[in-house]
Motif scaffolding. Structure first.
Motif, PDB file in Angstrom:
ATOM      1  N   ARG A   1     -15.084  47.205   1.275  1.00 26.81           N
ATOM      2  CA  ARG A   1     -13.673  47.528   1.502  1.00 26.81           C
ATOM      3  C   ARG A   1     -12.921  47.643   0.177  1.00 26.81           C
ATOM      4  N   ARG A   2     -11.800  48.370   0.182  1.00 22.73           N
ATOM      5  CA  ARG A   2     -10.915  48.414  -0.977  1.00 22.73           C
ATOM      6  C   ARG A   2     -10.459  46.983  -1.274  1.00 22.73           C
TER       7      ARG A   2
ATOM      8  N   GLU B   1     -13.478  47.889  11.288  1.00 23.67           N
ATOM      9  CA  GLU B   1     -13.098  49.208  10.800  1.00 23.67           C
ATOM     10  C   GLU B   1     -14.266  50.050  10.291  1.00 23.67           C
TER      11      GLU B   1
ATOM     12  N   PRO C   1      -4.244  60.531 -12.855  1.00 24.92           N
ATOM     13  CA  PRO C   1      -3.605  59.762 -11.784  1.00 24.92           C
ATOM     14  C   PRO C   1      -3.620  58.284 -12.099  1.00 24.92           C
ATOM     15  N   SER C   2      -2.604  57.619 -11.697  1.00 23.87           N
ATOM     16  CA  SER C   2      -2.613  56.169 -11.911  1.00 23.87           C
ATOM     17  C   SER C   2      -2.536  55.502 -10.556  1.00 23.87           C
ATOM     18  N   PHE C   3      -3.152  54.393 -10.422  1.00 24.44           N
ATOM     19  CA  PHE C   3      -3.175  53.707  -9.133  1.00 24.44           C
ATOM     20  C   PHE C   3      -2.534  52.352  -9.242  1.00 24.44           C
TER      21      PHE C   3
ATOM     22  N   SER D   1     -17.788  52.710  -3.899  1.00 27.66           N
ATOM     23  CA  SER D   1     -17.286  54.042  -4.233  1.00 27.66           C
ATOM     24  C   SER D   1     -15.769  53.964  -4.309  1.00 27.66           C
ATOM     25  N   THR D   2     -15.165  55.096  -4.504  1.00 27.75           N
ATOM     26  CA  THR D   2     -13.717  55.167  -4.523  1.00 27.75           C
ATOM     27  C   THR D   2     -13.296  56.497  -3.927  1.00 27.75           C
ATOM     28  N   TYR D   3     -12.162  56.527  -3.303  1.00 24.90           N
ATOM     29  CA  TYR D   3     -11.683  57.769  -2.710  1.00 24.90           C
ATOM     30  C   TYR D   3     -11.483  58.809  -3.808  1.00 24.90           C
ATOM     31  N   GLY D   4     -11.906  60.012  -3.522  1.00 27.09           N
ATOM     32  CA  GLY D   4     -11.700  61.082  -4.495  1.00 27.09           C
ATOM     33  C   GLY D   4     -12.795  61.174  -5.552  1.00 27.09           C
TER      34      GLY D   4
ATOM     35  N   LYS E   1     -11.892  39.859   2.842  1.00 27.90           N
ATOM     36  CA  LYS E   1     -10.550  40.368   2.585  1.00 27.90           C
ATOM     37  C   LYS E   1     -10.037  40.976   3.875  1.00 27.90           C
TER      38      LYS E   1
ATOM     39  N   PRO F   1     -13.125  53.239   6.610  1.00 24.43           N
ATOM     40  CA  PRO F   1     -12.494  54.410   7.238  1.00 24.43           C
ATOM     41  C   PRO F   1     -11.864  55.374   6.243  1.00 24.43           C
ATOM     42  N   ASP F   2     -11.318  54.840   5.142  1.00 22.57           N
ATOM     43  CA  ASP F   2     -10.689  55.747   4.186  1.00 22.57           C
ATOM     44  C   ASP F   2     -11.707  56.463   3.297  1.00 22.57           C
ATOM     45  N   ARG F   3     -12.958  56.086   3.395  1.00 25.25           N
ATOM     46  CA  ARG F   3     -13.980  56.802   2.622  1.00 25.25           C
ATOM     47  C   ARG F   3     -15.046  57.384   3.550  1.00 25.25           C
TER      48      ARG F   3
END
Lengths: 307, 591
Positions: free
Chosen positions: B233-234, B176, B589-591, B252-255, B89, B195-197
């Motif tokens: 990656r996401r 990344e 929260p909704s994504f 995993s997931t952010y947060g 991706k 990077p975002d996690r």
């Protein structure tokens, strides 16, 4: 303006405690209607098992899975109940709101006839109002998609997860805001219908939208203030309820009383909101003061006419 | 794709992003073109369109210990986004199941199955030398050890990796990745985070260290000097939660809150596969419980020891859930569709495959551990690793190790647990306590029964000769006749402990072999029976219903009342919502 509406609103609710009892008892009734079959299922499943005592402590997840597994059929029936009862409860609350507004609008002492008569009088109109206001609800619900749009505009189709995570919270906030706004508009539409004895709900809805937009700060401020009070009460309630965890009959009774006190408080907030909104509406929509013309007339050289 | 309906591991195939492996040419060492001899086969079913297995007949058979060089020229296109464990991706590539893998010649024949929706793989050990050319700025992770990284001068670099004694090879690359390194005992650990996690990097590293330490301490040496953990990656979760020799993917997931130990669970689980799947290279097609199930068992033990004993998987907002409870829950809902040992594509459903591959074996091995003792069970696992490392063990081999190390014949357990769909459920059917009555009869005198003498375990022993009148003096305490009736509701037979508790605090422990359909225990005591329970410590995780394992003379409704009160409140609160304010939506929260 908010506080000047809130105070008489609160006074009105205090003066109509029986009405408060009706709202609270209605909520309790429907809650019991939902919970009683579940309690029967629990009792039937647990029987004389020592699990009955153990559940007085922390919830056992093993028990939860077993309960769901061994009550699958009954569970699906209960699930149906969970869909129907809230809908009926909501309709009934809508019915009661007509009575409450009728009593508040007439600013007279609560009597059953006045309350139930008002409820019956306005229920049909309020049901029509629900249908008319659905597009408004849909429109307001779409507020949250501003976040989606902004996110896409600034961060593209594939933003980092932290962006979509925090964006999700913003979206949830916008969704809550949209419900609050819708609630406000719906309330003022009902108030308009009651005060003006309006039969055309489209007109009431239009008047409400106009009123809210012209007096946004006051209307939103009042609603948000009571929302915040309710949220604060929940924040206070939760740790108190969690502290009542000891497996004893007395503690469970205390927990139940605390819960019901909280629900009574919520009923009070609801009625205070109705009464305060009504006062606010009256205050901002009152007819203009009579115009007094003054003029100076020079009477020099003129003799007043005499008979 | 037919079996999965285009959905694999929760991900839907992107119709624009198909992946495949195409063998372009096959040549011998001498350059002979053998491509035309390639023949697709479908050994598992009648699907002639399935082209995931081919055979290549040789001109003459290969003798024992002989070797051959065969060159495969192939093209692998990765699914986009990742699907069924592999894909790409944007800038992220996870390259798994990307080359024609040779089957296993075992038991005098080739064992080579088609690619199934609910199955993994079976391959043989070998030595891998792999050169991967990627953009120079990319970070790369792969099975084995980095031998050399060469810059090619055209903004690309070639990474040369070498891996020995592995039966698969996977690699990943992205510009990344944020790298975290650490060491656990003698193993170098490398974590490649998105990077975002990246803020979760240390959490991933700690989980990997935990995994390495526990496995080496409990089950034996990890035979490689390194481990790479990849954070997918996401939007590329299709390659997450997967195992390859010396390289695993997490997810995993952010947060993600600390109290939701998804990161720890997945890393401990996937690292565990370097034992159960890689080191002990069982056939994942035919006996999926041997890698997934044994791994689930070890995951349960490690999570409990490290983060438990309560809430080791989830400890959030007052909700506590153990890994064992999680798997027991999964097992309960798919308990009896299939026996545990079954070819993976032949399970009744995806749910049955999941329960029988993961949860049921995890639960049954935990039950066995509680039966044998933790020390004996660990000895069994260590012996299993020692005896079968770098080999292809089967279910019978594991059972043999268990019997040998425990010194017991455990076939009765394994036959029921692995080769049948029998469920285990013992219940206390009835408890009673009443004042003991003096026996009566025509022209016969009974003694007053003495406590603990006559009717324990259902055996009637001869009554005392003394007369009733002489014994039944006012100084004699009142006696109570109590009974505990146990029933076996499931077909699974297992020895159980029964505990009868009396009003004076006395506890009588009975052992029952659990063979018959029921068992009655009777007591004569100067005290009343209060309650009875089977397996009060819940050692028999396989038991389908702990709730019916106990009964009290006087029902306690405290728990029901408390639960009812709590639920009533939430019902009242939610009923209050629609018209007043949707407070709860603010917390979702909704994504």
């Amino acid at each position: 303006m908010i506080l000047t509406s809130l105070q008489p609103g609160w006074q009105m609710v205090r003066a109509h405690k029986r009405m408060l009892a009706v709202f609270y008892l209605a909520n309790l009734f429907f809650g019991l209607l939902l919970i009683w079959p579940l309690r029967a299922m629990l009792k039937n499943f647990i029987g004389d098992s020592m699990m009955g005592g153990k559940l007085g402590g922390a919830l056992d997840m093993d028990f939860l899975f077993e309960f769901i597994k061994h009550n699958e059929q009954a569970g699906s029936v209960f699930f149906g109940l969970v869909l129907i009862v809230p809908a009926v409860a909501w309709l009934f609350t809508l019915f009661l709101s007509g009575g409450a507004l009728a009593v508040f609008a007439q600013d007279e002492k609560y009597t059953p006839a006045r309350f139930w008569g008002g409820a019956a009088q306005y229920f049909g109109r309020f049901c029509r109002l629900v249908l008319w206001s659905l597009p408004v609800l849909v429109l307001l619900f779409c507020l949250q998609y501003f976040e989606s749009g902004a996110q896409r505009l600034f961060f593209g189709k594939d933003p980092y997860e932290n962006i979509s995570y925090w964006g999700g919270w913003i979206k949830a906030g916008l969704r809550a805001l949209s419900f609050l706004l819708f609630g406000m508009i719906f309330d003022y539409a009902r108030i308009h219908a009651v005060i003006n004895d309006e039969n055309k709900m489209r007109a009431s809805l239009g008047a409400a939208i106009k009123f809210v937009s012209q007096n946004f700060l006051a209307t939103f401020g009042l609603a948000f203030l009571l929302f915040a009070v309710g949220a604060l009460a929940l924040v206070i309630y939760n740790p108190l309820a969690d502290s009542l965890a000891a497996p004893s009959g007395l503690v469970i009774l205390l927990l139940f009383l605390l819960q019901q006190f909280y629900m009574l408080f919520r009923a009070t907030l609801r009625l205070t909101l109705y009464a305060s909104q009504l006062h606010l509406y009256r205050g901002l929509e009152s007819t203009p003061a009579a115009i007094t013309l003054t003029a100076e007339v020079d009477m020099h050289g003129l003799t007043p006419a005499t008979e | 794709m037919k079996e999965s309906g285009g959905v694999s591991r929760g991900n839907k195939i992107d119709k624009e992003g198909w992946g495949f492996i195409e063998v372009n040419k096959i040549t011998s060492a001498a350059g002979e073109d053998w491509t035309g001899q390639m023949e697709f086969i479908h050994p598992d079913d009648d699907n002639a369109e399935d082209k995931t297995v081919f055979r290549l007949p040789l001109a003459k058979p290969l003798a024992h210990n002989d070797s051959i060089i065969v060159n495969f020229d192939f093209t692998a296109k990765l699914p986009q986004p990742p699907f069924a464990r592999t894909g790409a991706k944007a800038e992220y590539f996870f390259v798994g199941q990307w080359f024609p893998k040779i089957g296993v010649y075992i038991d005098q024949q080739w064992n080579c199955h088609q690619f199934h929706a609910n199955s993994e793989f079976f391959a043989d050990y070998g030595v891998y030398n792999v050169r991967m050319t990627v953009p120079e700025k990319n970070i790369l992770g792969a099975t084995g050890l980095l031998v050399e990284k060469k810059t090619n001068g055209d903004d690309t670099a070639t990474h040369f990796y070498h891996a020995e004694d592995v039966h698969d090879f996977a690699w990943t690359t992205s510009p990344e990745f944020v790298e975290f390194t650490g060491r656990a005992q003698d193993v170098e650990i490398r974590v490649l985070m998105q990077p975002d996690r990246a803020y979760q990097g240390l959490r991933h590293l700690e989980a990997a260290k935990t995994a390495v330490e526990y496995f080496q301490n409990w089950y034996g040496d990890y035979p490689f000097p390194n481990l790479t953990v990849v954070d997918p990656r996401r939007g590329a979760g299709g390659a997450g939660g997967m195992e390859y020799p010396t390289l695993i993917t997490a997810g995993s997931t952010y947060g993600l809150p600390e109290g939701l130990r998804a990161v720890e669970l997945v890393i401990i689980h996937e690292f565990g596969h370097n034992y159960w799947y890689h080191l002990l290279a069982s056939n994942e097609f035919e006996e999926s419980w041997m890698d997934e199930g044994i791994n689930t068992y070890t995951e349960i033990q490690i999570m409990s020891d490290k983060y438990g004993p309560v809430g080791d998987a989830l400890d959030l907002f007052g909700i506590k859930l153990n890994t064992l409870q999680q798997h027991r829950g999964s097992y309960l809902f798919n308990a009896d569709y299939d026996p545990t040992v079954r070819r993976t594509w032949e399970y009744y459903s995806g749910g049955s495959w999941g329960a029988n591959s993961y949860s049921r074996p995890g639960v049954l091995l935990t039950t066995l551990q509680n039966y044998l003792g933790k020390e004996t069970m660990q000895k069994i696992m260590r012996a299993y690793v020692e005896r079968w490392r770098f080999k292809h063990p089967k279910t019978r081999d594991f059972i043999e190790v268990a019997n040998d190390v425990s010194g017991q014949n455990l076939n009765w357990f394994f036959e029921q647990a692995l080769f049948s769909n029998a469920t285990l459920d013992y219940s206390v059917d009835r408890v009673f306590t009443r004042e003991a009555k003096k026996g009566e009869g025509y022209d016969f005198k009974f003694s007053v029964a003495t406590p603990d003498s006559a009717m324990s375990n259902g055996k009637n022993e001869p009554a005392d000769e003394s007369t009733a009148d002489s014994v039944a003096s006012k100084s004699q305490p009142k006696l109570y006749e109590s009974g505990v009736h146990i029933r076996r509701l499931g077909a699974f037979k297992f020895p159980v402990e029964v505990v009868a508790e009396f009003a004076n605090g006395e506890k009588v422990r009975e052992q029952w072999d659990g063979q018959e359909l029921w068992k009655k225990f009777n007591y004569i005591k100067p005290t009343k029976l209060v309650s009875a329970s089977i397996d009060p410590e819940h050692k028999i995780a396989l038991d389908m219903n702990y709730t019916n394992n106990s009964k009290a003379i006087e029902a306690a409704s405290l728990g029901v009342n408390k639960l009812t009160a709590r639920l009533l409140f939430w019902m009242q609160f939610l009923l209050d919502q629609p018209e007043f304010m949707s407070l709860f939506t603010a917390f979702i929260p909704s994504f």
